[in-house]
Design a protein around this motif. Structure first.
Motif, PDB file in Angstrom:
ATOM      1  N   SER A   4      -3.931  37.445  20.437  1.00  0.00           N
ATOM      2  CA  SER A   4      -5.063  37.997  21.160  1.00  0.00           C
ATOM      3  C   SER A   4      -5.294  37.271  22.490  1.00  0.00           C
ATOM      4  CB  SER A   4      -6.318  37.902  20.296  1.00  0.00           C
ATOM      5  OG  SER A   4      -6.587  36.556  20.005  1.00  0.00           O
ATOM      6  N   ASP A 214      -8.619  39.652   9.474  1.00  0.00           N
ATOM      7  CA  ASP A 214      -8.819  39.977  10.890  1.00  0.00           C
ATOM      8  C   ASP A 214     -10.102  39.353  11.417  1.00  0.00           C
ATOM      9  OD1 ASP A 214      -6.517  41.383  10.958  1.00  0.00           O
ATOM     10  OD2 ASP A 214      -7.435  43.372  10.884  1.00  0.00           O
ATOM     11  N   GLU A 218     -10.360  36.634  14.369  1.00  0.00           N
ATOM     12  CA  GLU A 218     -11.154  36.943  15.562  1.00  0.00           C
ATOM     13  C   GLU A 218     -12.159  35.817  15.854  1.00  0.00           C
ATOM     14  OE1 GLU A 218     -13.167  40.781  15.308  1.00  0.00           O
ATOM     15  OE2 GLU A 218     -14.840  39.821  16.341  1.00  0.00           O
ATOM     16  N   GLU A 222     -12.453  33.139  18.993  1.00  0.00           N
ATOM     17  CA  GLU A 222     -13.676  33.096  19.781  1.00  0.00           C
ATOM     18  C   GLU A 222     -14.279  31.693  19.836  1.00  0.00           C
ATOM     19  OE1 GLU A 222     -17.292  35.774  18.907  1.00  0.00           O
ATOM     20  OE2 GLU A 222     -15.446  36.971  18.953  1.00  0.00           O
TER      21      GLU A 222
END
Ligand SMILES: Nc1ncnc2c1ncn2[C@@H]1O[C@H](COP(=O)(O)OP(=O)(O)O)[C@@H](O)[C@H]1O
Ligand code: SF4
Ligand SMILES: [Mg+2]
Length: 351
Positions: A4, A214, A218, A222
Protein backbone atom coordinates in the motif's frame (compact mmCIF):
# COMPACT_ATOMS: atom_id res chain seq x y z
CA UNK A 1 3.01 -2.36 4.25
CA UNK A 2 4.90 -2.35 1.00
CA UNK A 3 1.83 -3.13 -1.12
CA UNK A 4 0.00 0.00 0.00
CA UNK A 5 3.05 2.26 -0.04
CA UNK A 6 2.77 5.24 -2.33
CA UNK A 7 6.46 6.10 -2.16
CA UNK A 8 8.29 6.05 -5.46
CA UNK A 9 11.42 4.72 -3.75
CA UNK A 10 11.90 0.98 -3.54
CA UNK A 11 11.07 0.03 0.02
CA UNK A 12 14.32 -1.83 0.69
CA UNK A 13 16.55 1.09 -0.16
CA UNK A 14 14.82 3.60 2.11
CA UNK A 15 14.14 1.23 4.99
CA UNK A 16 17.66 -0.14 5.14
CA UNK A 17 19.44 3.16 5.05
CA UNK A 18 17.18 5.34 7.15
CA UNK A 19 15.55 3.25 9.85
CA UNK A 20 17.28 0.93 12.24
CA UNK A 21 15.18 -2.01 13.37
CA UNK A 22 12.47 -1.45 15.93
CA UNK A 23 12.97 -4.96 17.23
CA UNK A 24 15.93 -7.25 16.84
CA UNK A 25 15.83 -10.76 18.22
CA UNK A 26 19.36 -12.13 18.39
CA UNK A 27 20.30 -15.77 18.88
CA UNK A 28 17.33 -16.38 21.17
CA UNK A 29 17.17 -19.66 23.08
CA UNK A 30 14.21 -20.81 25.15
CA UNK A 31 13.76 -24.14 26.87
CA UNK A 32 11.04 -25.76 28.96
CA UNK A 33 12.23 -27.79 31.91
CA UNK A 34 9.55 -30.42 32.33
CA UNK A 35 9.27 -33.70 34.21
CA UNK A 36 9.88 -35.54 30.96
CA UNK A 37 13.05 -33.60 30.17
CA UNK A 38 14.15 -30.36 28.57
CA UNK A 39 12.12 -29.25 25.53
CA UNK A 40 14.27 -27.03 23.34
CA UNK A 41 11.51 -24.80 22.02
CA UNK A 42 13.61 -21.98 20.54
CA UNK A 43 17.14 -22.72 19.34
CA UNK A 44 19.00 -19.65 18.14
CA UNK A 45 16.35 -17.50 16.48
CA UNK A 46 17.30 -14.22 14.79
CA UNK A 47 14.91 -11.75 13.23
CA UNK A 48 14.24 -8.04 12.95
CA UNK A 49 11.25 -5.81 12.32
CA UNK A 50 11.23 -2.14 11.33
CA UNK A 51 8.54 0.43 11.98
CA UNK A 52 5.89 0.03 9.32
CA UNK A 53 7.12 -3.42 8.36
CA UNK A 54 5.28 -6.74 8.58
CA UNK A 55 7.19 -9.91 9.34
CA UNK A 56 5.21 -13.12 9.00
CA UNK A 57 6.41 -16.10 11.02
CA UNK A 58 5.25 -19.32 9.51
CA UNK A 59 5.44 -22.94 10.57
CA UNK A 60 3.40 -25.93 11.65
CA UNK A 61 2.05 -26.21 15.14
CA UNK A 62 4.75 -26.79 17.77
CA UNK A 63 7.60 -25.09 15.91
CA UNK A 64 8.20 -22.44 18.58
CA UNK A 65 6.39 -19.47 17.02
CA UNK A 66 4.29 -18.56 20.04
CA UNK A 67 7.08 -19.21 22.52
CA UNK A 68 9.34 -16.79 20.62
CA UNK A 69 6.57 -14.18 20.76
CA UNK A 70 5.97 -14.77 24.46
CA UNK A 71 9.68 -14.26 25.13
CA UNK A 72 9.57 -10.95 23.22
CA UNK A 73 6.47 -9.81 25.12
CA UNK A 74 7.91 -10.98 28.44
CA UNK A 75 4.95 -13.26 29.14
CA UNK A 76 6.70 -16.62 28.95
CA UNK A 77 5.21 -19.25 31.24
CA UNK A 78 8.17 -19.42 33.66
CA UNK A 79 8.76 -21.89 35.15
CA UNK A 80 8.81 -24.20 33.22
CA UNK A 81 9.98 -21.88 30.39
CA UNK A 82 13.33 -20.10 30.53
CA UNK A 83 15.19 -17.83 28.16
CA UNK A 84 18.65 -19.38 28.22
CA UNK A 85 20.45 -17.13 25.77
CA UNK A 86 20.29 -14.27 23.33
CA UNK A 87 19.08 -10.69 23.20
CA UNK A 88 15.75 -9.00 22.50
CA UNK A 89 16.69 -5.47 21.46
CA UNK A 90 13.64 -3.18 21.30
CA UNK A 91 14.20 0.48 20.44
CA UNK A 92 17.86 0.11 21.30
CA UNK A 93 17.48 -1.62 24.68
CA UNK A 94 17.91 -5.31 25.44
CA UNK A 95 14.61 -6.18 27.13
CA UNK A 96 16.19 -9.21 28.79
CA UNK A 97 18.30 -6.91 30.95
CA UNK A 98 15.30 -4.92 32.26
CA UNK A 99 13.69 -5.49 35.65
CA UNK A 100 10.11 -6.73 35.97
CA UNK A 101 8.57 -3.28 36.42
CA UNK A 102 10.34 -1.73 33.39
CA UNK A 103 9.42 -4.76 31.36
CA UNK A 104 5.77 -4.37 32.35
CA UNK A 105 5.83 -0.73 31.29
CA UNK A 106 7.18 -1.58 27.84
CA UNK A 107 4.56 -4.29 27.47
CA UNK A 108 1.76 -2.03 28.63
CA UNK A 109 2.44 0.88 26.33
CA UNK A 110 4.88 0.11 23.54
CA UNK A 111 4.01 -3.40 22.42
CA UNK A 112 0.73 -5.25 22.28
CA UNK A 113 -0.33 -8.76 21.42
CA UNK A 114 -3.43 -10.11 19.69
CA UNK A 115 -4.30 -13.72 20.38
CA UNK A 116 -6.24 -16.32 18.41
CA UNK A 117 -9.07 -16.63 20.86
CA UNK A 118 -10.67 -13.28 21.65
CA UNK A 119 -13.32 -14.83 23.85
CA UNK A 120 -10.79 -16.05 26.36
CA UNK A 121 -8.73 -12.83 26.16
CA UNK A 122 -11.69 -10.53 26.84
CA UNK A 123 -13.36 -10.42 30.22
CA UNK A 124 -16.87 -11.91 29.91
CA UNK A 125 -18.39 -9.90 32.77
CA UNK A 126 -17.41 -6.43 31.56
CA UNK A 127 -18.78 -4.60 28.52
CA UNK A 128 -16.34 -4.18 25.65
CA UNK A 129 -16.64 -0.40 26.10
CA UNK A 130 -15.48 -0.55 29.67
CA UNK A 131 -12.59 -2.87 28.75
CA UNK A 132 -11.48 -0.55 25.97
CA UNK A 133 -12.02 2.50 28.16
CA UNK A 134 -9.98 0.98 30.95
CA UNK A 135 -6.89 1.17 28.75
CA UNK A 136 -7.25 4.97 28.81
CA UNK A 137 -8.29 5.21 32.44
CA UNK A 138 -5.39 3.10 33.73
CA UNK A 139 -2.64 4.21 31.37
CA UNK A 140 -3.63 7.79 30.60
CA UNK A 141 -5.72 8.77 33.60
CA UNK A 142 -8.73 9.64 31.43
CA UNK A 143 -12.09 10.36 33.05
CA UNK A 144 -14.89 7.81 32.73
CA UNK A 145 -16.64 9.96 30.15
CA UNK A 146 -13.53 10.56 28.04
CA UNK A 147 -12.65 6.88 28.21
CA UNK A 148 -16.09 5.96 26.90
CA UNK A 149 -15.78 8.43 24.04
CA UNK A 150 -12.36 6.97 23.20
CA UNK A 151 -13.79 3.45 23.30
CA UNK A 152 -16.48 4.41 20.78
CA UNK A 153 -13.89 6.08 18.58
CA UNK A 154 -11.77 2.92 18.61
CA UNK A 155 -14.76 0.70 17.85
CA UNK A 156 -15.51 2.95 14.88
CA UNK A 157 -11.87 2.74 13.87
CA UNK A 158 -12.03 -1.06 13.62
CA UNK A 159 -15.38 -0.70 11.82
CA UNK A 160 -17.75 -2.17 14.31
CA UNK A 161 -21.18 -1.13 13.02
CA UNK A 162 -23.24 1.08 15.35
CA UNK A 163 -20.33 1.50 17.76
CA UNK A 164 -22.16 4.06 19.88
CA UNK A 165 -25.11 1.75 20.43
CA UNK A 166 -22.95 -1.29 21.10
CA UNK A 167 -20.36 0.15 23.47
CA UNK A 168 -22.22 -1.33 26.44
CA UNK A 169 -22.51 -4.82 24.95
CA UNK A 170 -20.62 -7.80 26.35
CA UNK A 171 -18.07 -9.91 24.43
CA UNK A 172 -20.45 -12.86 23.90
CA UNK A 173 -22.91 -10.55 22.11
CA UNK A 174 -20.45 -10.06 19.24
CA UNK A 175 -19.59 -12.46 16.42
CA UNK A 176 -16.13 -14.04 16.28
CA UNK A 177 -14.97 -11.59 13.61
CA UNK A 178 -16.28 -8.58 15.55
CA UNK A 179 -14.61 -9.82 18.74
CA UNK A 180 -11.34 -10.09 16.88
CA UNK A 181 -11.82 -6.47 15.77
CA UNK A 182 -12.30 -5.54 19.41
CA UNK A 183 -9.01 -7.29 20.21
CA UNK A 184 -7.35 -5.22 17.50
CA UNK A 185 -8.88 -2.10 19.04
CA UNK A 186 -7.51 -3.08 22.46
CA UNK A 187 -4.06 -3.57 20.96
CA UNK A 188 -4.23 -0.21 19.17
CA UNK A 189 -5.55 1.77 22.13
CA UNK A 190 -2.21 2.98 23.39
CA UNK A 191 -0.67 3.32 19.93
CA UNK A 192 2.11 0.80 20.45
CA UNK A 193 5.22 0.67 18.26
CA UNK A 194 4.92 -3.08 17.79
CA UNK A 195 2.00 -5.48 17.53
CA UNK A 196 2.41 -9.24 17.66
CA UNK A 197 -0.60 -11.04 16.25
CA UNK A 198 -0.51 -14.75 17.06
CA UNK A 199 -2.80 -16.66 14.68
CA UNK A 200 -5.27 -13.75 14.81
CA UNK A 201 -7.69 -15.18 12.26
CA UNK A 202 -7.32 -18.92 12.74
CA UNK A 203 -10.65 -19.33 14.54
CA UNK A 204 -12.61 -17.36 11.90
CA UNK A 205 -14.43 -18.24 8.66
CA UNK A 206 -12.34 -17.76 5.55
CA UNK A 207 -14.15 -14.63 4.33
CA UNK A 208 -14.03 -13.01 7.76
CA UNK A 209 -10.34 -13.97 8.00
CA UNK A 210 -9.55 -11.86 4.96
CA UNK A 211 -11.50 -8.86 6.29
CA UNK A 212 -9.80 -8.94 9.68
CA UNK A 213 -6.39 -9.40 8.09
CA UNK A 214 -6.99 -6.47 5.72
CA UNK A 215 -8.09 -4.27 8.60
CA UNK A 216 -5.01 -5.18 10.61
CA UNK A 217 -2.76 -4.46 7.66
CA UNK A 218 -4.46 -1.14 6.96
CA UNK A 219 -4.19 0.09 10.55
CA UNK A 220 -0.62 -1.10 10.84
CA UNK A 221 0.32 0.96 7.79
CA UNK A 222 -1.55 3.98 9.05
CA UNK A 223 -0.01 3.91 12.51
CA UNK A 224 3.39 2.97 11.05
CA UNK A 225 3.78 0.13 13.54
CA UNK A 226 5.93 -2.94 13.28
CA UNK A 227 3.79 -6.06 12.94
CA UNK A 228 4.77 -9.65 13.61
CA UNK A 229 2.14 -11.92 12.17
CA UNK A 230 2.33 -15.51 13.37
CA UNK A 231 0.47 -18.09 11.35
CA UNK A 232 0.52 -21.67 10.15
CA UNK A 233 -1.38 -20.62 7.05
CA UNK A 234 0.66 -19.38 4.09
CA UNK A 235 -2.53 -18.38 2.33
CA UNK A 236 -3.30 -15.49 4.68
CA UNK A 237 0.06 -13.73 4.59
CA UNK A 238 0.73 -13.27 0.88
CA UNK A 239 -0.96 -9.89 0.62
CA UNK A 240 0.00 -8.35 3.91
CA UNK A 241 3.54 -9.41 4.81
CA UNK A 242 6.76 -7.78 3.63
CA UNK A 243 8.99 -10.66 4.59
CA UNK A 244 8.62 -14.17 5.94
CA UNK A 245 10.58 -16.28 8.39
CA UNK A 246 9.79 -20.00 8.31
CA UNK A 247 10.27 -21.86 11.59
CA UNK A 248 10.85 -25.54 12.14
CA UNK A 249 11.72 -27.25 15.43
CA UNK A 250 12.65 -24.01 17.15
CA UNK A 251 14.83 -22.64 14.34
CA UNK A 252 14.32 -20.30 11.46
CA UNK A 253 14.96 -22.41 8.40
CA UNK A 254 14.25 -19.85 5.69
CA UNK A 255 13.87 -16.09 5.40
CA UNK A 256 12.87 -14.16 2.30
CA UNK A 257 10.89 -11.19 1.03
CA UNK A 258 7.35 -12.50 0.68
CA UNK A 259 7.08 -12.65 -3.10
CA UNK A 260 10.46 -14.34 -3.55
CA UNK A 261 9.54 -16.98 -1.04
CA UNK A 262 6.35 -17.79 -2.94
CA UNK A 263 8.03 -17.75 -6.31
CA UNK A 264 11.18 -19.68 -5.41
CA UNK A 265 11.52 -21.28 -2.01
CA UNK A 266 15.07 -22.28 -1.05
CA UNK A 267 14.14 -24.85 1.62
CA UNK A 268 12.34 -28.17 1.09
CA UNK A 269 10.15 -27.53 4.14
CA UNK A 270 8.91 -24.21 2.69
CA UNK A 271 8.29 -25.95 -0.61
CA UNK A 272 6.23 -28.57 1.20
CA UNK A 273 4.18 -25.87 2.94
CA UNK A 274 3.58 -24.07 -0.36
CA UNK A 275 2.56 -27.28 -2.11
CA UNK A 276 -0.01 -27.96 0.57
CA UNK A 277 -1.96 -24.69 0.02
CA UNK A 278 -5.31 -25.31 -1.70
CA UNK A 279 -5.35 -23.60 -5.11
CA UNK A 280 -8.38 -22.48 -7.05
CA UNK A 281 -6.94 -23.67 -10.35
CA UNK A 282 -6.42 -27.19 -9.03
CA UNK A 283 -9.87 -27.86 -7.65
CA UNK A 284 -10.59 -31.50 -7.04
CA UNK A 285 -6.94 -32.54 -7.08
CA UNK A 286 -5.59 -34.18 -4.00
CA UNK A 287 -3.54 -31.82 -1.86
CA UNK A 288 0.07 -32.51 -1.17
CA UNK A 289 0.89 -33.03 2.48
CA UNK A 290 4.34 -33.12 4.03
CA UNK A 291 4.77 -36.67 5.30
CA UNK A 292 5.14 -37.34 9.01
CA UNK A 293 4.92 -34.94 11.92
CA UNK A 294 7.13 -32.21 13.37
CA UNK A 295 9.57 -33.61 15.94
CA UNK A 296 9.00 -33.74 19.67
CA UNK A 297 11.19 -30.92 20.97
CA UNK A 298 12.42 -33.17 23.76
CA UNK A 299 14.10 -35.25 21.05
CA UNK A 300 15.08 -33.17 18.05
CA UNK A 301 16.67 -35.42 15.36
CA UNK A 302 20.44 -34.97 14.87
CA UNK A 303 21.64 -33.12 11.79
CA UNK A 304 18.88 -31.25 9.99
CA UNK A 305 15.77 -31.54 12.16
CA UNK A 306 13.63 -31.90 9.02
CA UNK A 307 15.60 -34.88 7.63
CA UNK A 308 13.13 -37.66 8.59
CA UNK A 309 10.43 -35.90 6.52
CA UNK A 310 12.51 -34.44 3.72
CA UNK A 311 12.24 -35.85 0.19
CA UNK A 312 15.74 -34.54 -0.56
CA UNK A 313 17.61 -35.81 2.51
CA UNK A 314 21.15 -37.21 2.02
CA UNK A 315 23.70 -38.64 4.44
CA UNK A 316 25.06 -35.21 5.44
CA UNK A 317 21.54 -34.17 6.52
CA UNK A 318 21.49 -36.86 9.20
CA UNK A 319 24.82 -35.81 10.71
CA UNK A 320 25.40 -32.09 10.19
CA UNK A 321 23.12 -29.26 11.28
CA UNK A 322 22.84 -26.89 8.31
CA UNK A 323 23.57 -23.27 9.27
CA UNK A 324 21.48 -20.49 7.71
CA UNK A 325 23.24 -20.13 4.35
CA UNK A 326 23.10 -16.84 2.50
CA UNK A 327 21.05 -17.39 -0.66
CA UNK A 328 22.75 -15.98 -3.74
CA UNK A 329 21.83 -15.62 -7.40
CA UNK A 330 23.65 -17.39 -10.25
CA UNK A 331 26.41 -14.77 -10.24
CA UNK A 332 27.02 -15.37 -6.52
CA UNK A 333 25.47 -12.06 -5.43
CA UNK A 334 23.55 -12.34 -2.14
CA UNK A 335 19.81 -11.83 -2.49
CA UNK A 336 18.81 -9.27 0.16
CA UNK A 337 16.97 -10.81 3.08
CA UNK A 338 17.29 -14.36 1.82
CA UNK A 339 18.75 -17.29 3.76
CA UNK A 340 18.12 -21.01 3.96
CA UNK A 341 19.18 -23.64 6.49
CA UNK A 342 19.48 -26.43 3.94
CA UNK A 343 22.62 -28.16 2.67
CA UNK A 344 20.88 -28.32 -0.71
CA UNK A 345 19.34 -24.86 -0.93
CA UNK A 346 20.76 -24.31 -4.42
CA UNK A 347 19.19 -27.45 -5.80
CA UNK A 348 15.89 -26.60 -4.08
CA UNK A 349 15.92 -23.09 -5.55
CA UNK A 350 16.56 -24.51 -9.05
CA UNK A 351 13.69 -27.02 -8.89
N1 LIG B 1 3.87 -24.17 28.93
C1 LIG B 1 4.66 -25.05 28.33
N2 LIG B 1 5.20 -26.09 29.03
C2 LIG B 1 6.02 -26.99 28.44
N3 LIG B 1 6.39 -26.92 27.15
C3 LIG B 1 5.90 -25.93 26.41
C4 LIG B 1 5.01 -24.95 26.94
N4 LIG B 1 4.70 -24.06 25.97
C5 LIG B 1 5.35 -24.50 24.86
N5 LIG B 1 6.08 -25.61 25.12
C6 LIG B 1 6.96 -26.33 24.18
O1 LIG B 1 7.33 -25.45 23.16
C7 LIG B 1 6.97 -25.99 21.89
C8 LIG B 1 6.63 -24.90 20.93
O2 LIG B 1 5.41 -24.31 21.30
P1 LIG B 1 4.77 -23.09 20.54
O3 LIG B 1 5.73 -21.98 20.44
O4 LIG B 1 3.50 -22.80 21.28
O5 LIG B 1 4.46 -23.66 19.10
P2 LIG B 1 3.72 -22.92 17.89
O6 LIG B 1 4.74 -22.85 16.81
O7 LIG B 1 2.60 -23.85 17.53
O8 LIG B 1 3.25 -21.61 18.35
C9 LIG B 1 5.84 -26.98 22.20
O9 LIG B 1 5.76 -27.99 21.24
C10 LIG B 1 6.28 -27.52 23.54
O10 LIG B 1 7.25 -28.52 23.37
S1 SF4 C 1 19.42 -30.11 4.94
FE1 SF4 C 1 18.86 -32.04 4.01
S2 SF4 C 1 17.15 -32.84 5.23
FE2 SF4 C 1 17.40 -30.67 5.71
S3 SF4 C 1 15.99 -29.67 4.37
FE3 SF4 C 1 17.95 -29.66 3.34
S4 SF4 C 1 17.93 -31.52 2.06
FE4 SF4 C 1 16.27 -31.72 3.55
MG1 LIG D 1 1.26 -20.96 18.56
Amino acid sequence: MSSSSTSAQPREATADTVESPLLEVRDLHVEFRTRDGVAKAVNGVNYSVRAGETLAILGESGSGKSVTAQAVMGILDSPPGFVTGGQIVFKGRDLLTLGKEDRRKVRGSQMAMIFQDALSSLNPVHSVGSQLGEMYRVHKGSSRQDAKAKAIELMDRVRIPAAKARVGDYPHQFSGGMRQRIMIAMALALEPDLIIADEPTTALDVTVQAQVMDLLAELQGEYHMGLILITHDLGVVADVADKIAVMYAGRIVETAPVHELYAKPAHPYTRGLLDSIPRLDQKGQELYAIKGLPPNLLRIPPGCAFNPRCPRAQEICRTTVPPLFEVTDEAGTPRPGRASACHFWKETLDD
